[in-house]
Scaffold this motif. Structure first.
Motif, PDB file in Angstrom:
ATOM      1  N   ASP A 249      32.745  -4.142  18.397  1.00  0.00           N
ATOM      2  CA  ASP A 249      33.287  -5.473  18.049  1.00  0.00           C
ATOM      3  C   ASP A 249      34.546  -5.755  18.886  1.00  0.00           C
ATOM      4  O   ASP A 249      34.731  -6.874  19.374  1.00  0.00           O
ATOM      5  N   TYR A 250      35.403  -4.747  19.037  1.00  0.00           N
ATOM      6  CA  TYR A 250      36.620  -4.945  19.848  1.00  0.00           C
ATOM      7  C   TYR A 250      36.253  -5.143  21.322  1.00  0.00           C
ATOM      8  O   TYR A 250      36.865  -5.958  22.016  1.00  0.00           O
ATOM      9  N   GLU A 254      37.303  -8.231  23.689  1.00  0.00           N
ATOM     10  CA  GLU A 254      37.967  -8.067  24.996  1.00  0.00           C
ATOM     11  C   GLU A 254      37.328  -8.967  26.048  1.00  0.00           C
ATOM     12  O   GLU A 254      38.006  -9.522  26.904  1.00  0.00           O
ATOM     13  N   GLU A 255      36.002  -9.106  25.974  1.00  0.00           N
ATOM     14  CA  GLU A 255      35.278  -9.930  26.949  1.00  0.00           C
ATOM     15  C   GLU A 255      35.752 -11.370  26.932  1.00  0.00           C
ATOM     16  O   GLU A 255      35.743 -12.054  27.938  1.00  0.00           O
ATOM     17  N   LYS A 256      36.161 -11.824  25.754  1.00  0.00           N
ATOM     18  CA  LYS A 256      36.542 -13.230  25.602  1.00  0.00           C
ATOM     19  C   LYS A 256      37.999 -13.488  25.942  1.00  0.00           C
ATOM     20  O   LYS A 256      38.422 -14.635  26.034  1.00  0.00           O
ATOM     21  N   LEU A 257      38.783 -12.422  26.094  1.00  0.00           N
ATOM     22  CA  LEU A 257      40.227 -12.593  26.298  1.00  0.00           C
ATOM     23  C   LEU A 257      40.642 -12.023  27.652  1.00  0.00           C
ATOM     24  O   LEU A 257      40.043 -11.062  28.130  1.00  0.00           O
ATOM     25  N   ASP A 258      41.658 -12.614  28.247  1.00  0.00           N
ATOM     26  CA  ASP A 258      42.126 -12.130  29.543  1.00  0.00           C
ATOM     27  C   ASP A 258      43.206 -11.065  29.375  1.00  0.00           C
ATOM     28  O   ASP A 258      44.120 -11.230  28.568  1.00  0.00           O
ATOM     29  N   ASN A 259      43.103 -10.003  30.162  1.00  0.00           N
ATOM     30  CA  ASN A 259      44.149  -8.966  30.227  1.00  0.00           C
ATOM     31  C   ASN A 259      44.481  -8.331  28.876  1.00  0.00           C
ATOM     32  O   ASN A 259      45.623  -8.023  28.587  1.00  0.00           O
ATOM     33  N   VAL A 260      43.442  -8.210  28.057  1.00  0.00           N
ATOM     34  CA  VAL A 260      43.626  -7.632  26.728  1.00  0.00           C
ATOM     35  C   VAL A 260      42.654  -6.476  26.563  1.00  0.00           C
ATOM     36  O   VAL A 260      41.507  -6.553  26.972  1.00  0.00           O
ATOM     37  N   CYS A 261      43.146  -5.395  25.974  1.00  0.00           N
ATOM     38  CA  CYS A 261      42.319  -4.214  25.790  1.00  0.00           C
ATOM     39  C   CYS A 261      42.631  -3.595  24.429  1.00  0.00           C
ATOM     40  O   CYS A 261      43.780  -3.656  23.980  1.00  0.00           O
TER      41      CYS A 261
END
Ligand SMILES: [Zn+2]
Ligand SMILES: [Zn+2]
Length: 271
Positions: A249-250, A254-261
């Motif tokens: 799910d995380y 991540e795929e939908k957000l930029d520079n987020v992990c």
């Protein structure tokens, strides 16, 4: 809270039991290889150190003294003790590098024999090196920024080396000291994602005045905060079971957000 939560039969816990890491998650800690700095000692720290094949710890820092970050503090004894003499091997002694406000309160962590820190110091397991606001550990500059939470002080740490900056803001970070210049423009912000309000078990909804809102931002608020302080990359850690989300799910988020992990146990990051 660890995942799988003991005895819990929910989807997230069952999957973690079946697949192990990265679905399985232990307590919040980090290790900075540059200067062999361990940050926080959750209950499972001894196993974490072994699993990640850490070979040496020179310095120990703590974000705050809440149980989920200090329950494993006795690891300093497990690492350094020569059981034949009851003393530490001198070359294994760990420097405990805490801001004065935390160092002053260390003796509140006790066993039946009294403050743990008294014993740890007497036996040579640790050497305390308290500091005010700023210190240097090898080539790493450290700034400790207190989060104003009344009696339970918590710290945001800013690590700087050469031209790189990490802001480490793991737990009890509300109200975040976002006006401070030091937290701006980090190459990496490590932060707790805050509360996820949807998709919780049993259809649970947080009320407007729910007590958790005093200590935690929502995920959306945390994302907005990361934007305001202009963090180049965001790594979410201190991930909780009750958010009812699995590693997959995380990953989808991540795929939908930029520079987020989203962090997982054993993850290695280079800046
Ligand atoms: Zn569960
Ligand atoms: Zn915590």
């Amino acid at each position: 809270m660890v995942i799988p939560k003991p005895l819990c039969r929910c989807r997230v816990c069952e999957e973690a039991r079946r697949k192990g890491v990265p679905y399985e998650r232990t307590g919040p800690s980090a290790f900075m290889h540059d200067e062999n700095i361990l940050i926080d000692t959750p209950a499972d720290i001894a196993c974490q150190l072994n699993r990640s094949r850490i070979e040496r710890i020179d310095h120990l820092m703590l974000t705050h003294l809440d149980p989920d970050h200090v329950e494993g503090l006795r690891v300093v004894e497990q690492i350094t003790l020569d059981f034949r003499t009851w003393r530490a091997y001198p070359d294994k002694q760990i420097r405990l590098v805490l801001p004065e406000q935390l160092d002053d309160r260390l003796s509140s962590i006790c066993s039946v024999y009294g403050p743990l820190i008294d014993f740890f110091e007497e036996q040579g397991f640790v050497k305390r090196a308290p500091y005010r606001e700023r210190t240097q550990i090898g080539k790493v500059d450290v700034t400790a920024i207190p989060v104003d939470r009344g009696s339970q002080v918590s710290f945001v740490y800013v690590f700087e080396k050469e031209d790189r900056k990490i802001v480490y803001a793991l737990c009890d970070i509300k109200p975040f000291p976002e006006e401070r210049e030091e937290v701006q423009g980090a190459d990496l912000l490590v932060i707790q994602p805050g509360i996820f309000e949807d998709g919780l078990k049993h259809g649970f909804h947080y009320g407007k005045d729910h007590i958790s809102r005093k200590t935690l931002y929502t995920f959306e608020e945390t994302m907005a905060l990361a934007g305001r302080i202009q963090a180049s990359q965001v790594l979410f850690s201190h991930i909780e079971e009750y958010w009812n989300r699995s590693h997959d799910d995380y990953a989808a988020l991540e795929e939908k957000l930029d520079n987020v992990c989203f962090a997982h146990d054993g993850m290695q990051v280079s800046i």
